[in-house]
Design a protein around this motif. Structure first.
Motif, mmCIF file in Angstrom:
data_model
loop_
_atom_site.group_PDB
_atom_site.id
_atom_site.type_symbol
_atom_site.label_atom_id
_atom_site.label_comp_id
_atom_site.label_asym_id
_atom_site.label_seq_id
_atom_site.Cartn_x
_atom_site.Cartn_y
_atom_site.Cartn_z
ATOM 1 N N ILE A 184 24.322 -6.861 14.958
ATOM 2 C CA ILE A 184 23.329 -5.461 14.630
ATOM 3 C C ILE A 184 25.207 -4.428 14.470
ATOM 4 C CG2 ILE A 184 22.214 -3.446 16.168
ATOM 5 C CD1 ILE A 184 20.913 -6.165 17.493
ATOM 6 N N ASP A 185 24.454 -3.690 13.662
ATOM 7 C CA ASP A 185 25.334 -2.241 13.336
ATOM 8 C C ASP A 185 25.042 -1.136 13.704
ATOM 9 O OD1 ASP A 185 27.787 -3.762 12.348
ATOM 10 O OD2 ASP A 185 27.058 -3.873 10.663
ATOM 11 N N TYR A 186 24.709 -0.447 14.610
ATOM 12 C CA TYR A 186 24.539 0.687 15.131
ATOM 13 C C TYR A 186 25.095 1.984 14.193
ATOM 14 C CZ TYR A 186 22.966 -2.324 18.051
ATOM 15 O OH TYR A 186 22.863 -3.248 19.123
ATOM 16 N N LYS A 187 24.109 3.144 14.013
ATOM 17 C CA LYS A 187 24.581 4.724 12.973
ATOM 18 C C LYS A 187 23.530 5.515 13.731
ATOM 19 C CE LYS A 187 24.832 6.768 8.582
ATOM 20 N NZ LYS A 187 24.492 6.961 7.306
ATOM 21 N N ALA A 188 24.708 6.182 14.513
ATOM 22 C CA ALA A 188 23.845 7.351 14.881
ATOM 23 C C ALA A 188 23.085 8.852 13.592
ATOM 24 C CB ALA A 188 24.722 8.345 15.575
ATOM 25 N N GLY A 189 22.042 9.380 14.334
ATOM 26 C CA GLY A 189 21.170 9.710 13.301
ATOM 27 C C GLY A 189 21.218 9.220 11.948
ATOM 28 N N GLN A 197 0.996 -0.868 -0.213
ATOM 29 C CA GLN A 197 -0.025 -0.163 -0.136
ATOM 30 C C GLN A 197 0.931 1.074 0.095
ATOM 31 O OE1 GLN A 197 -1.916 -0.337 3.939
ATOM 32 N NE2 GLN A 197 -3.288 -2.184 2.700
ATOM 33 N N SER A 198 -0.078 2.223 -0.563
ATOM 34 C CA SER A 198 1.033 3.422 -0.523
ATOM 35 C C SER A 198 1.339 4.079 0.819
ATOM 36 C CB SER A 198 0.530 4.855 -1.513
ATOM 37 O OG SER A 198 0.499 4.039 -2.796
ATOM 38 N N PRO A 199 1.994 4.669 1.653
ATOM 39 C CA PRO A 199 2.711 5.335 0.771
ATOM 40 C C PRO A 199 4.379 4.375 1.124
ATOM 41 C CG PRO A 199 2.975 6.529 3.031
ATOM 42 C CD PRO A 199 1.497 5.461 3.179
ATOM 43 N N THR A 200 5.616 3.941 0.477
ATOM 44 C CA THR A 200 6.157 3.027 0.710
ATOM 45 C C THR A 200 7.470 3.888 1.223
ATOM 46 O OG1 THR A 200 7.182 3.175 -1.743
ATOM 47 C CG2 THR A 200 5.559 1.280 -0.537
ATOM 48 N N SER A 201 7.268 5.517 1.140
ATOM 49 C CA SER A 201 8.784 5.738 1.702
ATOM 50 C C SER A 201 8.890 5.912 3.520
ATOM 51 C CB SER A 201 8.741 7.234 1.359
ATOM 52 O OG SER A 201 7.359 8.225 1.181
ATOM 53 N N LEU A 202 9.619 6.440 4.095
ATOM 54 C CA LEU A 202 10.496 6.418 5.511
ATOM 55 C C LEU A 202 9.764 7.544 5.610
ATOM 56 C CD1 LEU A 202 13.830 4.677 4.879
ATOM 57 C CD2 LEU A 202 11.787 3.705 6.021
ATOM 58 N N PRO A 203 9.770 7.647 7.507
ATOM 59 C CA PRO A 203 9.207 9.448 7.355
ATOM 60 C C PRO A 203 10.157 10.366 7.473
ATOM 61 C CG PRO A 203 8.527 7.571 9.094
ATOM 62 C CD PRO A 203 9.782 7.177 8.275
ATOM 63 N N GLY A 204 11.815 10.238 6.815
ATOM 64 C CA GLY A 204 12.381 10.818 6.770
ATOM 65 C C GLY A 204 11.985 11.363 5.333
ATOM 66 N N VAL A 210 18.771 4.043 24.532
ATOM 67 C CA VAL A 210 18.418 4.056 23.197
ATOM 68 C C VAL A 210 19.038 2.752 22.210
ATOM 69 C CG1 VAL A 210 18.170 5.310 20.656
ATOM 70 C CG2 VAL A 210 17.872 6.475 22.348
ATOM 71 N N LYS A 211 19.966 2.961 23.057
ATOM 72 C CA LYS A 211 20.800 1.804 21.379
ATOM 73 C C LYS A 211 19.926 0.157 22.634
ATOM 74 C CE LYS A 211 25.110 -0.125 20.486
ATOM 75 N NZ LYS A 211 26.922 0.295 20.797
ATOM 76 N N ASP A 212 20.084 0.068 23.756
ATOM 77 C CA ASP A 212 19.382 -1.250 24.087
ATOM 78 C C ASP A 212 17.800 -1.468 23.426
ATOM 79 O OD1 ASP A 212 21.319 -1.922 25.710
ATOM 80 O OD2 ASP A 212 20.888 -1.318 27.049
ATOM 81 N N TYR A 250 13.635 7.058 15.900
ATOM 82 C CA TYR A 250 13.337 8.926 16.466
ATOM 83 C C TYR A 250 13.065 9.080 16.910
ATOM 84 C CZ TYR A 250 13.091 7.717 11.077
ATOM 85 O OH TYR A 250 13.283 7.383 9.674
ATOM 86 N N ALA A 251 13.293 10.620 17.450
ATOM 87 C CA ALA A 251 13.368 11.164 18.835
ATOM 88 C C ALA A 251 12.105 11.677 19.055
ATOM 89 C CB ALA A 251 14.308 12.266 19.189
ATOM 90 N N PRO A 252 11.945 11.949 20.162
ATOM 91 C CA PRO A 252 9.968 12.312 19.987
ATOM 92 C C PRO A 252 10.053 13.409 19.393
ATOM 93 C CG PRO A 252 10.541 12.281 22.437
ATOM 94 C CD PRO A 252 12.022 12.128 21.336
ATOM 95 N N ASP A 253 11.047 14.295 18.465
ATOM 96 C CA ASP A 253 10.841 15.545 17.113
ATOM 97 C C ASP A 253 10.885 14.789 15.812
ATOM 98 O OD1 ASP A 253 13.262 15.061 17.248
ATOM 99 O OD2 ASP A 253 13.755 17.032 17.584
ATOM 100 N N LYS A 254 10.466 13.435 15.962
ATOM 101 C CA LYS A 254 10.906 13.024 14.826
ATOM 102 C C LYS A 254 11.881 13.133 13.856
ATOM 103 C CE LYS A 254 6.130 12.343 15.237
ATOM 104 N NZ LYS A 254 5.468 12.980 16.783
ATOM 105 N N LYS A 255 12.890 13.389 14.510
ATOM 106 C CA LYS A 255 14.740 12.977 14.224
ATOM 107 C C LYS A 255 15.060 11.983 14.264
ATOM 108 C CE LYS A 255 15.086 18.225 14.184
ATOM 109 N NZ LYS A 255 16.168 19.263 14.944
ATOM 110 N N LEU A 256 15.652 11.745 13.191
ATOM 111 C CA LEU A 256 16.214 10.071 13.127
ATOM 112 C C LEU A 256 17.917 10.578 14.087
ATOM 113 C CD1 LEU A 256 16.554 7.326 12.124
ATOM 114 C CD2 LEU A 256 18.441 7.756 10.385
ATOM 115 N N ILE A 257 17.831 9.480 15.281
ATOM 116 C CA ILE A 257 19.067 9.340 16.499
ATOM 117 C C ILE A 257 19.126 7.715 15.593
ATOM 118 C CG2 ILE A 257 18.055 10.775 17.766
ATOM 119 C CD1 ILE A 257 16.597 9.102 19.343
#
Length: 146
Positions: free
Chosen positions: A141-146, A33-40, A97-99, A122-129
């Motif tokens: 699992i590999d982690y990448k900030a922001g 179904q649409s949309p298939t894009s991510l929030p960012g 957040v990492k856990d 995402y943080a409460p303000d919808k920014k990818l953290i």
């Protein structure tokens, strides 16, 4: 970090791992179904218009994560059955957040097996953290900030 904070952090991670790995998000046939894009990357589509998932199983899992997270996750979505995005609440401490991402990645992979999966926090303000990428072949699992 105080003893009680360490205990709290460990308990949150343990509870999420147990809950996410034992529960199954059952779903019928997957229909895109649409949309298939991510929030960012939503373009003109407002964030509030996004659904919990673009498949039946994804919608059920996204709704289940929000319901089960007990105040740690305010919103969740699943795209293509391999991307889980969660918006955390202000109650989540930055050092947790990492856990949380690790627990969600393990549970997400359990429910959508045989593929690599990603968890976008995402943080409460919808920014990818944080992005956690679970590699099925290595079980790491590999982690990448922001």
């Amino acid at each position: 970090m105080g003893f009680f904070q360490q205990i709290r952090k460990a308990l949150i991670a343990l509870v999420l791992v147990l809950v996410l790995s034992t529960a199954t998000a059952c779903g019928g046939a997957t229909t895109a179904q649409s949309p298939t894009s991510l929030p960012g990357n939503t373009g003109s589509l407002a964030y509030s218009q996004l659904e919990r998932g673009n498949s039946a199983a994804g919608q059920e899992f996204g709704a289940w994560v929000v319901q089960t997270a007990k105040g740690l996750v305010q919103d969740a979505y699943v795209r293509d059955d391999n991307k889980l995005g969660v918006v955390i609440t202000p109650q989540v401490n930055p050092n947790e957040v990492k856990d949380l991402a690790r627990s969600l990645a393990q549970g997400f992979h359990h429910n959508f097996p045989n593929q690599d999966v990603s968890v976008l926090v995402y943080a409460p303000d919808k920014k990818l953290i944080l992005t956690a990428k679970y590699d099925q072949q290595s079980n790491k699992i590999d982690y990448k900030a922001g």
